[in-house]
Scaffold this motif. Sequence first.
Motif, short mmCIF file in Angstrom:
data_model
loop_
_atom_site.label_atom_id
_atom_site.label_comp_id
_atom_site.label_asym_id
_atom_site.label_seq_id
_atom_site.Cartn_x
_atom_site.Cartn_y
_atom_site.Cartn_z
N THR B 56 0.84 -1.21 0.00
CA THR B 56 0.00 0.00 0.00
C THR B 56 0.87 1.25 0.00
O THR B 56 0.57 2.23 -0.69
N ASP B 154 -5.78 -1.09 -5.05
CA ASP B 154 -5.29 -1.64 -3.78
C ASP B 154 -6.29 -2.64 -3.22
O ASP B 154 -7.23 -2.27 -2.52
N GLU B 155 -6.07 -3.89 -3.51
CA GLU B 155 -6.97 -4.97 -3.08
C GLU B 155 -8.43 -4.62 -3.32
O GLU B 155 -9.25 -4.69 -2.40
MG LIG Z 1 -2.25 -2.73 2.03
#
Ligand SMILES: [Mg+2]
Lengths: 252, 246
Positions: B56, B154-155
Amino acid sequence: MLSAGVRIGVPLLLLIAWWYGSSSGRIPPDVLAAPSSVLGALRELIATGQLTDYLLASAHRAGLGVLVGAGIGLLLGVAAGISALGEELVDPTMQMMRAVPFLALVPLFISWFGVGETFKIVLIAVSAAIPMYTYTYLGVRNVDRKVVEAARGFGLRGHRLALGVIIPSALPNILMAMRICLSVSLTGLIAAEQIGATEGIGYLVTLAQQYFRIDYMVLCILIYAGLGLIFDGAIRLVERLAMPWRRHVVAR
Amino acid sequence: MTEPTIGEQHADDDLAVQISGLHKAFGAKTVLSGVDLEIRRGEFFALLGPSGTGKTTLLRILAGLEVPDAGTVLAARRRTTVYQEPRLIPARKVLANVTLGLPAAARDPGRRALAEVGLDGYGGAWPATLSGGEAQRVALARALVRDPEVLLLDEPFAALDALTRLQMQELVAELCERHRPAVVLVTHDVDEAVRLADRVAVLREGTLAVDQTIDLPHPRDRNSPSFVDHRRLFLSHLGVVPAASH
Ligand SMILES: [Mg+2]
Ligand SMILES: Nc1ncnc2c1ncn2[C@@H]1O[C@H](COP(=O)(O)OP(=O)(O)OP(=O)(O)O)[C@@H](O)[C@H]1O
């Protein structure tokens, strides 16, 4: 609706008990005036036009005071909630102010502003600014940082970020603060209109006390209760109108 | 350490992202220690890595939300992020969320972007009335309408149920095929990475441990031998199973 029935059930029972207690002589009139004499006092006030005058005078003072006070509280709350500098500048002072009962300011304000309108409006403004600040600040602090970060990333800054994202998200808190401001302003009215006033619903309390008129005392309580109901309804209405997205929020 | 260099990738450069010697620490904790990464325009890059390794952080540096301590970061100008949560503003309707920060003229492209993610006619809905998958598709439309050169994910599927996740993966693959942004997909799901990406890397102990091109035709069959090989390779770098000896 069931909830409406439940809501008015208890007040209705109290009213019936009062009426029955007075008419059966179980409640002596020097403890609590009978509904009929309170109604008589109300008629008297309406007939002389005093009730309207008093309500208007108080509404003017309270309205102006709340407008100024809540406006300042809102600005300071948003500033302290958004920026670290704002927080350091504003918050310690406001927390100190919060600890001071605003009634303790009465003598000081009288010595500054005299006993005229200014004193009354300033007193109510101060009493409204504190809760508005406190709840706005909390509300802004609790706005989802992640959403704010995303909005910043999409190019929202400054007043667009404040008006478009932060204040709407803090609106439940701000409206709750408004509720408190309104009821605090009633307390402020009683304090302010005790001194140097010739009309107003706070002045009415003073009058009732001076002449020991229990019917007027009870009438005052009923007027305040009624105003409380009206404020509550008004805020509920504003909540519905100003936060349409909440109407659709089902508990998921 | 030398001052970091942060800049814009030239528009006619073949690379959308160019990172070298990237360092980032939070206090005493070093998170990224010398990351080198180049991503071509239109390339789908997936980043795997154990939790807390700085995926991240790397994405946030690319998004301009975090400043590196040292190294060079060059990236194409139009970059936009889809997070694990939709991050919609509850007080604004769906279309206003999609066109957030854009001029009023973006309303039509905004509607088109909604249609592209399968939410035609949802512009007037409030975010609170959407399901998790729908909200995430709105977030995708909000990214798409900006016509990104670099799409940072991000995911984005992590919070979705298995079926919705598959549908969303399909949708993202399709949209990226059509719009050809460079993509950085951070994920914990090795299969997802191998299924979608042109290239997969594993971030470990501050650097990219493997950086492997996936040269398989789409759609990819997760039971095919080469898919299984790739899976095993990445899992071993993630410390999950020992690598099969060849
Ligand atoms: Mg992360
Ligand atoms: N703002 C910050 N301040 C201090 N430490 C931070 C900050 N942001 C991240 N970290 C730390 O940096 C490390 C990497 O965080 P990061 O969020 O990049 O990990 P990640 O690889 O995305 O993990 P996950 O897979 O769990 O999402 C973590 O140890 C985290 O605690």
